[in-house]
Scaffold this motif. Structure first.
Motif, short mmCIF file in Angstrom:
data_model
loop_
_atom_site.label_atom_id
_atom_site.label_comp_id
_atom_site.label_asym_id
_atom_site.label_seq_id
_atom_site.Cartn_x
_atom_site.Cartn_y
_atom_site.Cartn_z
N ASP A 5 0.67 -1.26 -0.08
CA ASP A 5 -0.06 0.13 -0.06
C ASP A 5 0.96 1.41 0.05
O ASP A 5 0.54 2.18 -0.67
N GLU A 6 1.91 1.12 0.67
CA GLU A 6 2.72 2.35 0.73
C GLU A 6 3.49 2.69 -0.58
O GLU A 6 3.81 3.68 -1.02
N VAL A 7 4.02 1.43 -1.18
CA VAL A 7 4.63 1.58 -2.54
C VAL A 7 3.71 2.21 -3.49
O VAL A 7 4.05 3.15 -4.18
N ALA A 8 2.51 1.76 -3.43
CA ALA A 8 1.71 2.16 -4.35
C ALA A 8 1.02 3.44 -4.28
O ALA A 8 0.87 4.36 -5.45
N LYS A 9 1.05 4.00 -2.99
CA LYS A 9 0.90 5.45 -2.72
C LYS A 9 2.09 6.22 -3.23
O LYS A 9 1.78 7.36 -3.81
#
Length: 516
Positions: free
Chosen positions: A500-504
């Motif tokens: 989720d953090e990388v996608a954000k």
């Protein structure tokens, strides 16, 4: 099959299955390789055929010219191959290389004199160089790191499949009492370029090229197709994509450009260029040119003088070399690039000194030479070609694109091929003259400079095994230019990423998706 945007005029219908796509990429690698191997073995066979020699009324100089002229095109191709691959895309560059090769094959088949034959081979060499350079860059940028050694290694491994096909064809047509004894093998050479053109619509464009050109979403899909069966949210695909984005952004912010001048601009770029491009010249001066293009003359120095026996030896040699280069590709993947090169190089030195010594014994008393001396010399010649195939056949295309970063990769690989073809042009031309004039001493000279090559590899080469192209930057730049863990550690479960953090981070990076 799913239609995929490529950022170029060549459309693509790509399988989402990573295994199926890897198979198609390997087919692309194989057919590119076969063209080059077929040419070397075909000329080996033609140089043995009386019908070919009589048609062109060849002597030592014109034999060298006819054979070496392909390397004139091989020297011209690298001058523009990097620019074409960077500006048009990797796949279009491969396409145009195959088309030019086909034109050269047709002209070579129809040649009515030395001038036309030489011009045809110049064109052929240009096309092979263009598709080979673009192919090695493309495959190194598209294959996942775990399969890169095999995927890119096959780009030269199947040189011997093409060579074996050519050896078999020339053995068969060698019995014909017409000019088609040499024209037919020449015509068949075009089949591989045609197969290359047919496979291109079913493989994607390089994800690194797509990111650099601003096609971010398309690149993300290609990364997923080559790593995670099309799942763009898979941890491995996310890690690979983030590494590419971060590293190429760093290169742009650091002022790196796609200009050929970039390969000389900084000390690190020059270091990467010199190490990466060394594979081409090192593989060329190893000594294989004698057996690759003048096997007949080499066997004559050992006492095997019958043309039909030499043609049969050509077939057996290529089967042996194919087996050895596949073993070598396995070793480069498991042991690493540098250890494989060093072991192979030292074995080459030993073989060359033995061949030189045995050839001298034969030349001192040809009439009294024993059968065991002749067979022993031929056996060591075969061992030499096998040891060469273990390292240099796969490494010639694996190592240069790995060592060079994106900004210099295409032009740097072109420089490696330019160095190889320049040396090959010289050596292929002078080898028949040298063998005729100094005989066994050619092997001793070659062995001596191979020792120098082994020392240079030991001192300056770096190991690139099990790293993505972006992770190799840390070996030269001193740091990795992305915050995500190394891909192989993520793949093996040794480290994890916050999806989720990388996608954000990717979604808020300010990069707009380029609509085609």
């Amino acid at each position: 099959m799913k239609r995929s945007a490529t950022g170029t005029w060549i459309p693509a219908w790509v399988p989402e299955s990573t295994t199926t796509l890897a198979g198609l990429l390997m087919v692309c690698s194989v057919v590119n390789s076969c063209t080059n191997g077929y040419d070397g073995s075909m000329l080996n066979g033609l140089n043995i055929l009386p019908s070919y020699q009589d048609f062109f009324n060849l002597n030592e100089v014109t034999t060298g010219l006819n054979t070496a002229s392909v390397f004139i095109g091989g020297c011209l191709g690298p001058l523009v191959a990097g620019l074409i691959a960077d500006r048009l895309g990797r796949r279009p560059a491969i396409f145009w290389g195959a088309v030019i090769t086909l034109i050269g094959v047709l002209l070579q088949t129809a040649a009515n004199g030395i001038a036309m034959f030489v011009v045809a081979r110049v064109l052929l060499g240009f096309g092979v160089a263009l598709s080979g350079i673009a192919g090695s860059v493309y495959l190194s940028e598209t294959f996942p790191s775990r399969w890169r050694a095999w995927g890119v290694g096959l780009l030269n491994d199947f040189y011997y499949v093409g060579a074996l096909i050519a050896a078999g064809i020339t053995l068969g047509t060698g019995q014909w009492q017409s000019n088609w004894a040499w024209r037919a093998p020449s015509l068949v050479q075009g089949v591989f370029s045609l197969l290359c053109i047919l496979i291109l619509p079913f493989i994607p464009e390089s994800p690194r090229w797509l990111v650099h050109e601003g096609f971010y979403e398309e690149a993300r899909i290609v990364v997923a197709q080559t790593n995670s069966n099309g799942n763009v949210s898979h941890p491995v695909a996310m890690t690979v994509y983030k590494e590419i984005i971060d590293t190429l952004e760093w290169e742009k912010s650091d002022g790196k450009t796609m200009s050929p001048r970039e390969i000389f601009r900084t000390p690190i770029a020059r270091k990467r260029l010199l190490i990466g491009m060394s594979a081409g010249p090192f593989s060329c001066v190893a000594g294989n040119i004698i057996a690759s293009y003048y096997l007949g003359a080499e066997l004559t120095t050992a006492g095997v003088v019958e043309p039909n026996d030499q043609l049969k030896a050509n077939v057996v040699l290529n089967v042996w070399c194919l087996a050895c280069c596949l073993v070598g590709t396995h070793l480069t993947a498991r042991m690493g690039r540098k250890p494989t090169a060093l072991i192979s190089q030292m074995l080459l030195v030993i073989c060359l000194y033995i061949i030189g010594g045995l050839s001298k014994m034969y030349s001192d008393d040809p009439g009294g030479a024993s059968t065991s001396l002749i067979y022993g010399d031929v056996a060591v010649m075969f061992l030499f070609q096998g040891f060469y195939s273990i390292a240099w056949t796969p490494l010639l295309f694996i190592y240069p694109p790995e060592v060079m970063n994106y900004s210099i990769r295409a032009n740097g690989v072109a420089m490696s091929q330019l160095g190889l073809n320049t040396l090959a042009l010289l050596l292929v031309f002078v080898m028949p003259i040298g063998i005729n004039n100094i005989g066994w001493k050619m092997y001793i000279i070659n062995a001596s400079w191979d020792i120098i090559v082994a020392v240079l590899i030991a001192l300056f080469w770096v190991e690139t095994k099990d790293r993505t192209l972006e992770e190799i930057d840390a070996l030269f730049e001193g740091q990795k230019h992305s915050s995500v863990p190394d891909v192989e550690r993520v793949r093996k479960g040794e480290e994890t990423i916050n999806i989720d953090e990388v996608a954000k981070q990717l979604d808020t990076s300010g990069k707009a998706v380029k609509v085609l």
